[in-house]
Write a protein that holds these residues in place. Structure first.
Motif: not given
Length: 201
Positions: A37-39, A106-109, A139-140, A184-187
């Motif tokens: 999970i990339c935030s 699950t890895l959070g980054l 990747i989420v 993708e995060i920006r979108n």
């Protein structure tokens, strides 16, 4: 009950009503298999907020200095955080992250590496791309849209999973993969803001 489950329940009881959290796209997080999970990163509260809004338990990196304090170090380890030395290639942290994914967890980054106090997206570091390319994880992308204001509204959006297989086959660089994740995060952020600005007009 594990310390992680206890902490998640306790933090949820406080943070959800405090910031009136709304979660969108939670079903985009696969139930099984390795996930990253990339935030975006706008507050020190981002890790617990992602942790309580995700249906899966998450392992987060935390700066190594925090683990030097005995009580805090044990607490962080109990809630599945692990240390990373910032500002250098920490091979132990990289190996730990890959092992977490190899075990189907699950890895959070936070690809930016540090908080953006203005709320604007910064440039990603290569770390997220490294884990995406060196593992079989899905990747989420995740967008946290604030600000963190008591009584305000905080929105957490989980986007559709990204399949990184093409990037892996094309031997894309870690930086390019990180850039793609950040796009993708920006979108997610732009689509949400455009929808809500049109509703306001």
């Amino acid at each position: 009950m594990s310390l992680y489950k206890f902490a998640k329940t306790a933090v949820s009881a406080i943070v959800y009503p405090l910031y009136r959290i709304r979660v969108i796209g939670k079903n985009n997080i696969p139930e099984n298999g390795p996930v990253i999970i990339c935030s975006n990163h706008i507050s020190n509260l981002d890790p617990p907020v992602v942790g309580i809004t995700s249906p899966r338990d998450i392992y987060f990196m935390a700066k190594g200095e925090l683990f030097e304090k005995p009580f805090l170090g044990k607490l962080l380890s109990g809630i599945q955080a692990f240390p990373v030395k910032r500002g250098m290639g920490d091979r132990n942290a990289l190996r730990k992250g890959l092992k977490i994914l190899e075990n189907g967890n699950t890895l959070g980054l936070f690809p930016e590496g540090s908080r953006s106090k203005a709320g604007q997206l910064g440039k990603p570091l290569a770390g997220a791309g490294f884990f995406a390319l060196r593992s079989n994880a899905v990747i989420v992308p995740c967008a946290i849209i604030g600000p963190y204001k008591v009584g305000g509204k905080l929105t957490v959006i989980y986007g559709e999973p990204m399949n990184m297989e093409t990037y892996r086959q094309n031997k894309t660089s870690a930086k390019e993969a990180a850039d793609a994740i950040m796009t993708e995060i920006r979108n997610l952020m732009e689509n949400y803001n455009s929808q809500h600005s049109s509703l306001d007009n």
